[in-house]
Design a protein around this motif. Structure first.
Motif, PDB file in Angstrom:
ATOM      1  N   ALA A 155       0.822  -1.206   0.000  1.00 20.00           N
ATOM      2  CA  ALA A 155       0.000   0.000   0.000  1.00 20.00           C
ATOM      3  C   ALA A 155       0.857   1.257   0.000  1.00 20.00           C
ATOM      4  O   ALA A 155       0.482   2.277  -0.547  1.00 20.00           O
ATOM      5  CB  ALA A 155      -0.911  -0.009   1.223  1.00 20.00           C
ATOM      6  N   ARG A 156       2.031   1.181   0.605  1.00 13.72           N
ATOM      7  CA  ARG A 156       2.922   2.340   0.653  1.00 13.72           C
ATOM      8  C   ARG A 156       3.833   2.432  -0.571  1.00 13.72           C
ATOM      9  O   ARG A 156       4.587   3.378  -0.710  1.00 13.72           O
ATOM     10  CB  ARG A 156       3.804   2.271   1.901  1.00 13.72           C
ATOM     11  CG  ARG A 156       3.030   2.409   3.200  1.00 13.72           C
ATOM     12  CD  ARG A 156       3.927   2.052   4.368  1.00 13.72           C
ATOM     13  NE  ARG A 156       3.238   2.217   5.623  1.00 13.72           N
ATOM     14  CZ  ARG A 156       3.181   3.364   6.310  1.00 13.72           C
ATOM     15  NH1 ARG A 156       3.779   4.429   5.839  1.00 13.72           N
ATOM     16  NH2 ARG A 156       2.527   3.437   7.432  1.00 13.72           N
ATOM     17  N   ARG A 157       3.799   1.392  -1.405  1.00 13.08           N
ATOM     18  CA  ARG A 157       4.657   1.339  -2.598  1.00 13.08           C
ATOM     19  C   ARG A 157       6.128   1.298  -2.227  1.00 13.08           C
ATOM     20  O   ARG A 157       6.985   1.743  -2.985  1.00 13.08           O
ATOM     21  CB  ARG A 157       4.394   2.521  -3.539  1.00 13.08           C
ATOM     22  CG  ARG A 157       2.946   2.718  -3.889  1.00 13.08           C
ATOM     23  CD  ARG A 157       2.280   1.442  -4.368  1.00 13.08           C
ATOM     24  NE  ARG A 157       2.778   1.001  -5.655  1.00 13.08           N
ATOM     25  CZ  ARG A 157       2.803  -0.264  -6.040  1.00 13.08           C
ATOM     26  NH1 ARG A 157       2.404  -1.204  -5.218  1.00 13.08           N
ATOM     27  NH2 ARG A 157       3.237  -0.576  -7.231  1.00 13.08           N
ATOM     28  N   VAL A 158       6.466   0.784  -1.063  1.00 17.83           N
ATOM     29  CA  VAL A 158       7.866   0.564  -0.718  1.00 17.83           C
ATOM     30  C   VAL A 158       8.367  -0.665  -1.443  1.00 17.83           C
ATOM     31  O   VAL A 158       9.526  -0.758  -1.829  1.00 17.83           O
ATOM     32  CB  VAL A 158       8.021   0.397   0.809  1.00 17.83           C
ATOM     33  CG1 VAL A 158       9.442   0.040   1.187  1.00 17.83           C
ATOM     34  CG2 VAL A 158       7.613   1.687   1.508  1.00 17.83           C
ATOM     35  N   ARG A 159       7.433  -1.642  -1.632  1.00 17.93           N
ATOM     36  CA  ARG A 159       7.803  -2.894  -2.279  1.00 17.93           C
ATOM     37  C   ARG A 159       8.155  -2.627  -3.741  1.00 17.93           C
ATOM     38  O   ARG A 159       7.426  -1.984  -4.467  1.00 17.93           O
ATOM     39  CB  ARG A 159       6.629  -3.884  -2.194  1.00 17.93           C
ATOM     40  CG  ARG A 159       6.870  -5.193  -2.897  1.00 17.93           C
ATOM     41  CD  ARG A 159       5.734  -6.140  -2.562  1.00 17.93           C
ATOM     42  NE  ARG A 159       4.434  -5.581  -2.911  1.00 17.93           N
ATOM     43  CZ  ARG A 159       3.829  -5.784  -4.069  1.00 17.93           C
ATOM     44  NH1 ARG A 159       4.407  -6.510  -4.985  1.00 17.93           N
ATOM     45  NH2 ARG A 159       2.654  -5.256  -4.306  1.00 17.93           N
ATOM     46  N   VAL A 160       9.290  -3.139  -4.190  1.00 15.25           N
ATOM     47  CA  VAL A 160       9.687  -3.056  -5.598  1.00 15.25           C
ATOM     48  C   VAL A 160       9.539  -4.433  -6.207  1.00 15.25           C
ATOM     49  O   VAL A 160      10.238  -5.358  -5.840  1.00 15.25           O
ATOM     50  CB  VAL A 160      11.146  -2.562  -5.747  1.00 15.25           C
ATOM     51  CG1 VAL A 160      11.544  -2.536  -7.208  1.00 15.25           C
ATOM     52  CG2 VAL A 160      11.293  -1.192  -5.126  1.00 15.25           C
ATOM     53  N   GLU A 161       8.588  -4.576  -7.116  1.00 10.47           N
ATOM     54  CA  GLU A 161       8.295  -5.882  -7.673  1.00 10.47           C
ATOM     55  C   GLU A 161       9.336  -6.274  -8.720  1.00 10.47           C
ATOM     56  O   GLU A 161       9.897  -5.438  -9.407  1.00 10.47           O
ATOM     57  CB  GLU A 161       6.907  -5.872  -8.311  1.00 10.47           C
ATOM     58  CG  GLU A 161       5.807  -5.581  -7.305  1.00 10.47           C
ATOM     59  CD  GLU A 161       4.565  -5.040  -7.972  1.00 10.47           C
ATOM     60  OE1 GLU A 161       3.499  -5.573  -7.718  1.00 10.47           O
ATOM     61  OE2 GLU A 161       4.698  -4.081  -8.743  1.00 10.47           O
ATOM     62  N   THR A 162       9.554  -7.564  -8.831  1.00 12.77           N
ATOM     63  CA  THR A 162      10.389  -8.089  -9.900  1.00 12.77           C
ATOM     64  C   THR A 162       9.492  -8.274 -11.100  1.00 12.77           C
ATOM     65  O   THR A 162       8.705  -9.202 -11.159  1.00 12.77           O
ATOM     66  CB  THR A 162      11.016  -9.422  -9.495  1.00 12.77           C
ATOM     67  OG1 THR A 162      11.736  -9.229  -8.284  1.00 12.77           O
ATOM     68  CG2 THR A 162      11.948  -9.927 -10.567  1.00 12.77           C
TER      69      THR A 162
ATOM     70  N   GLU B  32      -3.800  -7.063  -7.115  1.00 14.59           N
ATOM     71  CA  GLU B  32      -4.939  -6.160  -6.958  1.00 14.59           C
ATOM     72  C   GLU B  32      -4.501  -4.868  -6.287  1.00 14.59           C
ATOM     73  O   GLU B  32      -4.869  -3.771  -6.695  1.00 14.59           O
ATOM     74  CB  GLU B  32      -6.020  -6.839  -6.118  1.00 14.59           C
ATOM     75  CG  GLU B  32      -6.898  -7.802  -6.877  1.00 14.59           C
ATOM     76  CD  GLU B  32      -7.841  -7.090  -7.815  1.00 14.59           C
ATOM     77  OE1 GLU B  32      -8.255  -5.955  -7.510  1.00 14.59           O
ATOM     78  OE2 GLU B  32      -8.164  -7.662  -8.865  1.00 14.59           O
ATOM     79  N   MET B  33      -3.706  -5.019  -5.245  1.00 14.61           N
ATOM     80  CA  MET B  33      -3.234  -3.845  -4.532  1.00 14.61           C
ATOM     81  C   MET B  33      -2.340  -2.985  -5.429  1.00 14.61           C
ATOM     82  O   MET B  33      -2.487  -1.761  -5.477  1.00 14.61           O
ATOM     83  CB  MET B  33      -2.455  -4.275  -3.290  1.00 14.61           C
ATOM     84  CG  MET B  33      -1.943  -3.120  -2.451  1.00 14.61           C
ATOM     85  SD  MET B  33      -0.886  -3.725  -1.136  1.00 14.61           S
ATOM     86  CE  MET B  33      -1.993  -4.862  -0.322  1.00 14.61           C
ATOM     87  N   GLY B  34      -1.450  -3.659  -6.145  1.00 15.67           N
ATOM     88  CA  GLY B  34      -0.568  -2.904  -7.026  1.00 15.67           C
ATOM     89  C   GLY B  34      -1.331  -2.135  -8.077  1.00 15.67           C
ATOM     90  O   GLY B  34      -1.033  -0.971  -8.364  1.00 15.67           O
ATOM     91  N   PHE B  35      -2.344  -2.776  -8.671  1.00 14.99           N
ATOM     92  CA  PHE B  35      -3.140  -2.115  -9.702  1.00 14.99           C
ATOM     93  C   PHE B  35      -3.879  -0.912  -9.129  1.00 14.99           C
ATOM     94  O   PHE B  35      -3.892   0.171  -9.722  1.00 14.99           O
ATOM     95  CB  PHE B  35      -4.126  -3.121 -10.302  1.00 14.99           C
ATOM     96  CG  PHE B  35      -5.076  -2.514 -11.293  1.00 14.99           C
ATOM     97  CD1 PHE B  35      -4.638  -2.146 -12.557  1.00 14.99           C
ATOM     98  CD2 PHE B  35      -6.406  -2.302 -10.974  1.00 14.99           C
ATOM     99  CE1 PHE B  35      -5.507  -1.583 -13.480  1.00 14.99           C
ATOM    100  CE2 PHE B  35      -7.281  -1.740 -11.877  1.00 14.99           C
ATOM    101  CZ  PHE B  35      -6.839  -1.379 -13.141  1.00 14.99           C
ATOM    102  N   ALA B  36      -4.509  -1.092  -7.968  1.00 16.07           N
ATOM    103  CA  ALA B  36      -5.272   0.003  -7.369  1.00 16.07           C
ATOM    104  C   ALA B  36      -4.380   1.203  -7.075  1.00 16.07           C
ATOM    105  O   ALA B  36      -4.722   2.353  -7.390  1.00 16.07           O
ATOM    106  CB  ALA B  36      -5.957  -0.477  -6.095  1.00 16.07           C
ATOM    107  N   VAL B  37      -3.227   0.953  -6.478  1.00 19.29           N
ATOM    108  CA  VAL B  37      -2.347   2.055  -6.114  1.00 19.29           C
ATOM    109  C   VAL B  37      -1.775   2.723  -7.356  1.00 19.29           C
ATOM    110  O   VAL B  37      -1.671   3.954  -7.426  1.00 19.29           O
ATOM    111  CB  VAL B  37      -1.228   1.557  -5.187  1.00 19.29           C
ATOM    112  CG1 VAL B  37      -0.245   2.676  -4.879  1.00 19.29           C
ATOM    113  CG2 VAL B  37      -1.828   1.033  -3.898  1.00 19.29           C
ATOM    114  N   ASP B  38      -1.403   1.915  -8.356  1.00 17.79           N
ATOM    115  CA  ASP B  38      -0.874   2.498  -9.596  1.00 17.79           C
ATOM    116  C   ASP B  38      -1.899   3.412 -10.252  1.00 17.79           C
ATOM    117  O   ASP B  38      -1.571   4.513 -10.721  1.00 17.79           O
ATOM    118  CB  ASP B  38      -0.471   1.382 -10.569  1.00 17.79           C
ATOM    119  CG  ASP B  38       0.806   0.682 -10.160  1.00 17.79           C
ATOM    120  OD1 ASP B  38       1.630   1.312  -9.479  1.00 17.79           O
ATOM    121  OD2 ASP B  38       0.977  -0.499 -10.503  1.00 17.79           O
TER     122      ASP B  38
END
Length: 908
Positions: A437-444, A480-486
């Protein structure tokens, strides 16, 4: 969930226990390190000699100890410190002994094995609940056995009890030789606790399932670290070492099925440590009165086969899993409980999230207040200096954990198999919900295939309960979370480190905890709850703040995203829903025994109310090989019309792609941001495309019991108009090229992170699009869909069959949509050629009978349509002026189809 009622049982024996089993029929051989049993005639004198006070013996009796006689109890534990409790523990230096009181020998207790620390990937995570058993200690000569009792088959009358005992075996978990003679006064037994350095939870099986490498338990480098004893509990924390001699070299030729890579989170992939927590807990006395489950609601159950008589057609009984909850003042309309349900917030929860976690726990008190309990649930914070682990059997808990590939939460529990009473629950919460939710995670992000990042789904051990134990907000939830935040960031509604993103993070954590606490209270998933509210209600901020976005928090609900310019309600669930109140009432409402059956029937009879819609994991499909029948029962849909939701989801993905292509990258931002956002739009569509196909040949389902007043049919075919609408959506939205066009300069700018050794190349849009399309193809051309389309007329009266959709219509409509260029002429674009090849592969498989048990009529219809396609390909390939790629594609397709038709004819 409770693991005591699962049919397969593990056999995790240590070397001593295994030897005891293998050699039990051989009188001349004894287990390694075990003490030989004294002859029966010598046993009593030897015991008396051992129990006699020092210096008290006289005459012949004191001349010399019996050869092979056990050492006196006090001599063995000399200098050790005793911790008194349920099973007392003696400790001296590195030695630990377990004392078995005489009154507990042969008596049942609850044994559980939890995982405190682990590897951090591939389903091997810290803070996991393991199996539990109804267990006992048995003495066999000079051997002590730890036995798991078979609680799944019972009988009440003496004759059948004997039959059941002979018919269904118990299981040996571990064994060891007694360390001394019995205590002279207490008559208790002593055993070296190192016999528990065995793999009780069968963790080596889970490790092997994750890596396909034979990791074995290394007893020499495993140890008992800490012990805690109370009057009703003995807990041992063990540090267990697993190792494999070597990591094999990858094969020179890639195998047909890719092998998993060795562990990536370890300094040396050949060695890993796991922390086990073994709990020996007293059984609740007296046992709680069981409550029978009803199929119209979803509760976890302990299943017991009662063979007392042969009158019941189905001897299985389903006992609702629930906590013991009793009013302190039974006469009061609203009373505190005698003992509340206490959830401990582990000290490892980041302080910033503790309030959201507590709110998610306490939200369930609203449901208990409706049935007369005030403060039924209490949340407490574990002190930083606590000397106990929240994985012990007396502290229901919520624990944080991290993993290199983990994006889920889970809410399992363990029960007393005699009654279904929940006695412990330990909720796991991945930090990906906060970090994501904070976008700290950097996805591969994906390589050439364009696939979205994969989060490992935890591997189910043989005794895992259906659905509940495997509650993972895994890949889909994280995406889902990534899409919503993006999307919200692209719109400017969320900014990094803003109050809005902080509120979003807290709301996500609170919503997730509500879901997992529901599991810990005994509730299964409800994958129909997301359909009880209309789109207008979901866009109403006031309505969603009061009611949430679904009829239950036990669904997998996507984020409630509005289209650009629309009003928007709450993004996530804000409160428990009407179904949750109903399910809690059924499981926990105080009822007098004489009135319980009738009152439970009255409660369950409300199942036809629209807001109480319910369906579980099996109904949704994707579990146990099932594909699901009802298009209203899905994971990650929202609103009363799922098909409309899928249309909106495609529009939202297009909006995200448009915004990210117009946005200029900023100096200093994550180099993979643009790439990640592009793939986020694809991952958001990944679930939807296959679910659209559920409408075709779909059946709306009901759980009403036979004979119920106003009962609905168990199966009702989806209206033909809705089935055709779904087909048109796939043809016009998913299979059309225009839905997936991107600016060349944008695609050229999608740089990988060059600091990583393993990094993707250019993003392949055709591969990403094809991944979406094949999910829909597989559903529409599956044997299950074909069977239902052929059988739909049988479910309708004669006068309602007019206009029904047929299998021939579906096959023809799909073929025309995929191969539309054959009729209108002209060249075929690359992405359309990809789709046509995949369609042709599936037609080949159906014709050659390699795609599963397709009905004979379906094979005939596929062959008929393929023959027509063959003729169209012949005409199209003869047209002049085609590009060489199109001409080659048509000729290749014609050859492949002709061969398939010829093979099908020969086979027939």
């Amino acid at each position: 969930m409770s693991t005591s009622s699962f049919l397969p049982r593990p056999f995790p024996l240590g070397p001593i226990g295994l030897a005891a089993v293998l050699l039990s029929g051989c009188a001349s051989v004894k287990p390694p390190g075990a003490m030989a049993a004294a002859p029966a005639s010598a046993a009593a004198p030897a015991a008396a000699q051992a129990a006699a006070p020092a210096g008290a013996a006289s005459g012949a009796a004191a001349a010399r100890p019996e050869p092979g006689a056990p050492k006196p109890f006090d001599e063995v534990v000399k200098g050790a410190t005793r911790q008194d409790g349920f099973f007392p523990v003696w400790r001296k230096d590195e030695k630990t002994w377990l004392e078995i009181p005489a009154e507990r020998l042969g008596q049942p207790f609850l044994l559980s094995a939890n995982i405190a620390s682990s590897v951090g990937e591939r389903g091997l995570y810290a803070g996991s609940m393991g199996p539990s058993w109804l267990a006992t200690f048995r003495q066999v000569n000079r051997q002590l056995q730890l036995v798991a009792l078979n609680a799944e088959f019972v009988a009440r009358n003496p004759a059948m009890k004997a039959t059941v005992a002979q018919s269904f075996s118990d299981s040996l978990l571990a064994s060891a030789a007694l360390a001394s003679a019995e205590h002279p006064q207490r008559k208790s037994l002593l055993v070296d606790a190192s016999f528990l350095i065995v793999d009780l939870p069968a963790y080596s099986t889970q490790i092997e399932a994750a890596y396909r490498l034979p990791y074995g338990l290394d007893r020499a480098n495993s140890s008992i670290e800490t012990v805690r004893v109370t009057p009703d509990l003995t807990t041992l924390n063990l540090r267990m070492h697993f190792a494999t001699p070597r990591i094999p070299v990858p094969p020179l030729t890639p195998p047909p099925v890719p092998l998993p890579a060795p562990p990536a989170t370890l300094p040396d992939a050949r060695s890993l440590f796991a922390g086990f927590v073994y709990n020996f807990a007293a059984l609740p006395e007296p046992p709680m009165r069981p409550r029978e489950a009803d199929p119209r609601l979803g509760h976890f159950t302990d299943v017991v086969t009662d063979l007392s008589d042969d009158l019941k057609v189905n001897p299985r009984t389903y006992r609702v899993n629930r906590w013991r909850l009793e009013k302190a003042d039974p006469a009061a309309a609203l009373s505190e409980p005698k003992q509340p349900i206490v959830f401990w917030l582990d000290r490892n929860i980041p302080p910033v999230y503790r309030q959201a976690v507590e709110e998610g726990v306490l939200e369930w008190n609203k449901a208990f207040e409706k049935i007369g309990f005030r403060n039924a649930i209490v949340a407490k914070q574990q002190p930083d200096d606590a000397d106990w682990d929240t994985l012990d059997a007396r502290h229901a808990s919520i624990r944080w954990f991290t993993g290199a590939d983990a994006g889920f939460a889970r809410g399992p529990s363990q029960t007393d198999p005699r009654s279904g009473e929940i006695v412990d629950a330990d909720i796991m919460m991945s930090d990906v919900f906060g970090r994501g939710a904070r976008r700290v995670r950097v996805e591969t992000v994906g390589a050439l295939g364009g696939a979205a990042p994969a989060f490992a789904t935890p591997i189910a051990l043989p005794w895992s309960k259906a659905g509940g134990a495997q509650c993972d907000y895994a890949e889909a939830a994280a995406h889902e979370m990534g899409f919503a935040v993006d999307l919200l960031e692209a719109r400017g509604e969320l900014a990094p480190d803003s109050p809005e993103v902080e509120a979003f993070a807290q709301a996500v954590v609170r919503d997730t905890i509500m879901h997992e606490v529901g599991h810990a209270l005994g509730l299964k998933h409800n994958f129909k709850a997301s359909t009880v509210y209309t789109r207008a209600q979901l866009q109403d901020a006031e309505f969603t703040a009061k009611n949430g976005i679904a009829g239950s928090v036990m669904d997998y609900s996507p984020y409630n995203l509005a289209l650009a310019g629309e009003k928007r309600g709450a993004l996530v669930n804000t409160t428990i829903g009407p179904y949750d109140y109903w399910a809690i009432e059924y499981a926990y409402k105080p009822l007098e025994p004489g009135q319980e059956k009738d009152e439970l029937q009255r409660i369950a009879a409300r199942s036809s109310e629209p807001l109480l819609a319910y369906a579980d994991d099996t109904d949704a499909g994707g579990y146990g090989g099932g594909e699901g029948l009802d298009p209203l029962v899905n994971r990650f849909d929202l609103g009363s019309d799922p098909l409309e939701y899928y249309r909106r989801r495609l529009a939202l993905s297009r909006e995200l792609w448009q915004r990210v292509q117009e946005r200029q990258p900023q100096p200093g931002e994550d180099v993979t941001r643009q790439r990640r956002v592009l793939l986020s739009g694809f991952s958001a569509l990944g679930v939807s495309t296959a679910l659209v196909g559920k409408y075709v040949g779909g059946m709306q389902t009901s759980r009403d019991l036979p004979g119920a007043s106003g009962g609905r049919p168990a199966y009702q075919p989806v209206p033909p108009a809705k089935q055709r609408e779904a087909l048109r959506f796939l043809a016009d939205g998913l299979f059309a090229v225009d839905a997936f066009r991107f600016k060349p300069q944008f695609l050229a700018s999608l740089s990988p992170d060059y600091r990583e050794w393993t990094r993707g190349g250019p993003v392949s849009i055709p591969a990403a699009v094809l991944q979406l399309q094949t999910g829909a193809l597989d559903r529409l051309l599956s044997p299950g869909t074909a069977t239902r389309l052929l059988e739909l007329p049988l479910y309708l009266p004669e006068n309602e069959r007019r206009g029904i959709i047929s299998l021939d219509e579906v096959i023809g409509t799909l073929q025309k949509a995929v191969w539309s260029e054959l009729r209108r002429g002209g060249d075929i674009e690359p992405m359309r050629r990809n789709l046509q090849r995949e369609h042709l592969k599936r037609v080949q498989a159906l014709l050659t009978r390699s795609a599963g048990p397709l009905p004979a009529d379906a094979v005939s219809l596929v062959r008929l349509a393929a023959t027509g396609l063959q003729a169209e390909l012949q005409r199209a390939a003869a047209r002049p002026g085609l590009a060489v790629e199109t001409r080659a594609h048509l000729q290749d397709s014609l050859v492949l189809l002709t061969e398939a038709l010829r093979a099908s004819f020969v086979r027939g």
